[in-house]
Scaffold this active site. Structure first.
Site, short mmCIF file in Angstrom:
data_model
loop_
_atom_site.label_atom_id
_atom_site.label_comp_id
_atom_site.label_asym_id
_atom_site.label_seq_id
_atom_site.Cartn_x
_atom_site.Cartn_y
_atom_site.Cartn_z
N SER A 95 0.81 -1.29 -0.10
CA SER A 95 -0.02 0.06 -0.03
C SER A 95 0.91 1.29 -0.18
O SER A 95 1.71 1.45 -0.94
CB SER A 95 -0.79 0.02 1.18
OG SER A 95 -1.89 0.96 1.12
N ARG A 116 -12.05 7.15 9.19
CA ARG A 116 -11.56 5.79 9.36
C ARG A 116 -12.50 4.95 9.07
O ARG A 116 -12.36 3.97 8.24
CB ARG A 116 -11.15 5.71 10.91
CG ARG A 116 -10.64 4.26 10.90
CD ARG A 116 -9.34 4.04 10.35
NE ARG A 116 -8.71 2.61 10.74
CZ ARG A 116 -7.69 2.17 10.30
NH1 ARG A 116 -7.11 2.83 9.11
NH2 ARG A 116 -6.89 1.02 10.76
N ASP A 160 -8.52 -6.78 -4.94
CA ASP A 160 -8.37 -5.53 -4.33
C ASP A 160 -9.35 -4.24 -5.37
O ASP A 160 -8.82 -4.25 -6.45
CB ASP A 160 -6.77 -5.04 -4.54
CG ASP A 160 -6.52 -3.71 -3.79
OD1 ASP A 160 -7.43 -2.89 -3.45
OD2 ASP A 160 -5.33 -3.77 -3.51
N HIS A 209 -8.04 -5.19 -0.42
CA HIS A 209 -6.69 -4.66 -0.35
C HIS A 209 -5.95 -5.02 0.76
O HIS A 209 -4.54 -5.11 0.90
CB HIS A 209 -6.81 -3.04 -0.29
CG HIS A 209 -5.64 -2.25 0.00
ND1 HIS A 209 -4.73 -2.12 -0.96
CD2 HIS A 209 -5.14 -1.52 0.90
CE1 HIS A 209 -3.72 -1.50 -0.69
NE2 HIS A 209 -3.93 -0.89 0.38
N ASP A 210 -6.53 -5.28 2.02
CA ASP A 210 -5.88 -5.80 3.24
C ASP A 210 -5.39 -7.09 3.20
O ASP A 210 -4.83 -7.60 4.26
CB ASP A 210 -7.02 -5.80 4.49
CG ASP A 210 -7.07 -4.37 5.09
OD1 ASP A 210 -6.05 -3.40 4.79
OD2 ASP A 210 -7.78 -4.05 6.12
#
Length: 535
Positions: A304, A389, A484, A513-514
């Site tokens: 990332s 967040r 992703d 993505h994680d």
């Protein structure tokens, strides 16, 4: 079984799986890879300046006392990690500037006590006493189901580490100048006599220099970041709130703190200058060469935002034409960085990624406590940061991941099972993620770091990405994640094609993505094979 035992057993199982996978690749004995092994790294976690010939460095410990690894802390528990902890605890001297930072940070965190009412939905106040109770309930549920949780995969986040201070004013890409630039970093393992057994690991947006807190399962003897073979360095991003110079840092005038009783006038705050990814990496390169006296780096690895830094390392130090180039053992010009592994990123931040960053910033701006760009450190816009967040946590995963984890599940039998009072599990999860983030980040830093991510464009002022990377002949392993949605796979396909010596490997995952944090067996196997194949 206790919640602590569940957490420990799940992490031990994941670490054992990583060990087994690496064992099958490199033939290392099971005993050497066991997560319960008592083998330490022959003082390897110590970075004694007397043995390396490096000049004196400041070491800053965890504020509030010695840091201890506990069951369920989400931090590695093997002997090498404990040794790292002991090293940091033994070198806990702090400076007045660091103490000033923490007095400011304590003012920020004290504002959390009033957050519950801010986060509560005004129309659903009658269904729960406060958002805090909902958060506590969800936290318990997540601990019991840690194996399949959608947590953020970060352990205890602190500002611990060594501090590199740039000798003189640090001129940024924009032309602005930081009169005092500090960089927090940590090291693991032992530097060899040739000073070239170095791995540099770059963290993502909200990470820190404590690699063991977020990629701990990959770090240690016998793991992919093998501390019995490599000297592993992890540096904090310039502009972060984890020890490097950033918005929460004190403003220095002639080397002294500004003489004022106002916290807002003693720190940079929103006036902290615009920093680019290029700036962060250039400062890290100076730390590696000027302070640690590294002769060359075997590989730079990051996911990332960390992947963006890895690309900048390639552009700034991956060719013999670089100002950071070195001479090899035959006195021939050689790249300072010998290989890179950018994960889950592209050659530039696209309009899609900038848009997602901007929506998060707008959430903070919309908080009345943003005060038209003049937020108070005593009463910051925490509700806006919490929403920012939550937006990020949605973008880091996938529709399938959310459906598999939550579906349309409610936390109780509220009727009707919809509308303002519906206690959706997914809503509770997002509130919890937003709330717990507030204990480790501040709104201004979040804005500045997302803007730094938006600066990412490896081709800027280099004739475009193709030209910038076309002259970088070092091996490059590009890892992408097939699910992703934030940094789609086609960006990694393009990136791999831009490197003359590049290759692409795909991580298969429903995590989005994680996946670069969660699919650690796949990540470890790809990186291990790559490191074994290239000097």
């Amino acid at each position: 079984m206790s919640a602590q035992a569940v957490t420990l057993s799940s992490r031990a199982a994941r670490r054992a799986a990583l060990s087994t996978a690496l064992q099958s690749n490199n033939g290392t004995s099971t005993a050497a890879l066991s997560p319960t092994s008592s083998t330490s790294v022959d003082e390897s976690m110590s970075t004694d300046t007397s043995s390396t010939g490096i000049g004196a460095r400041k070491s800053v410990g965890h504020p509030g006392g010695n840091r201890v690894f506990r069951l369920g802390s989400s931090i590695g528990t093997d002997s090498s990690m404990i040794a790292a902890n002991n090293r940091m605890a033994a070198n806990s001297a702090s400076t007045s500037k660091f103490n000033a930072f923490h007095s400011i940070h304590s003012l920020f965190t004290s504002s959390l006590s009033s957050l519950s009412n801010t986060l509560s939905h005004p129309r659903s106040a009658g269904t729960r006493s406060s958002s805090t109770s909902s958060i506590q309930s969800l936290s318990t549920d997540e601990t019991k189901n840690e194996n399949d949780s959608m947590d953020d995969e970060y352990g205890e986040m602190t500002t611990e580490g060594y501090t590199f201070t740039y000798p003189g004013p640090f001129v940024l890409e924009s032309g602005e100048v930081l009169s005092h630039a500090e960089l927090r970093y940590m090291t693991y393992g032992k530097l060899n006599d040739a000073r070239d057994n170095v791995l540099v690991i770059c963290h993502a947006l909200t990470g820190n220099a404590s690699l063991h807190s977020w990629w701990g399962d990959l770090l240690g003897p016998g793991q992919v970041f093998d501390t019995s073979r490599y000297f592993v360095v992890c540096a904090n991003i310039l502009g972060s709130c984890y020890g490097s110079t950033g918005p929460a840092s004190p403003v220095l005038a002639g080397g002294e703190l500004a003489k004022t009783d106002s916290v807002s006038e003693r720190v940079y705050g929103i006036d902290f200058p615009d920093v680019s990814v290029k700036d962060t990496v250039r400062l890290q390169l100076h730390m590696l060469q000027d302070e640690l006296k590294i002769r060359s780096v075997k590989s730079v690895i990051g996911g990332s935002f960390g992947g963006m830094q890895a690309l900048e390392y390639a552009a700034q130090a991956g060719s013999i034409k670089s100002p950071f180039a070195v001479n090899d053992e035959n006195n021939r010009a050689a790249p300072f960085v010998r290989s890179v592994v950018p994960i889950a990123c592209g050659a530039r931040h696209t309009a899609w990624q900038i848009a997602i960053s901007e929506v998060q910033r707008q959430a903070i701006y919309a908080d009345p406590k943003w005060n038209n760009g003049s937020p108070s450190w005593d009463d910051p816009p925490l509700a806006g940061l919490s929403v920012a967040r939550q937006i990020g946590m949605v973008s880091y995963r996938t529709a399938k991941g959310y459906e598999d984890k939550f579906g349309r599940t409610l936390k109780d039998d509220t009727t009707p099972p919809y509308g303002a009072k519906a206690p959706w599990e997914v809503k509770s999860y997002l509130e919890y993620q937003g709330y717990k983030f507030l204990s480790r980040f501040d709104p201004v830093t979040y804005i500045k770091l997302t803007e730094q991510m938006d600066s990412h464009d490896v081709g800027r002022n280099r004739g475009g990405a193709e030209k910038a990377l076309g002259c970088v002949n070092i091996p490059a392993l590009v890892l992408g994640i097939d699910s992703d949605v934030l940094y789609p796979l086609h960006e990694q396909e393009e990136l791999a094609s831009l490197f003359p010596n590049g290759e692409l490997k795909v991580i298969e995952s429903d995590a989005g993505h994680d996946g670069f944090l969660l699919e650690q067996v796949q990540v470890a196997n790809y990186i291990s094979d790559f490191l074994s194949s290239h000097d």
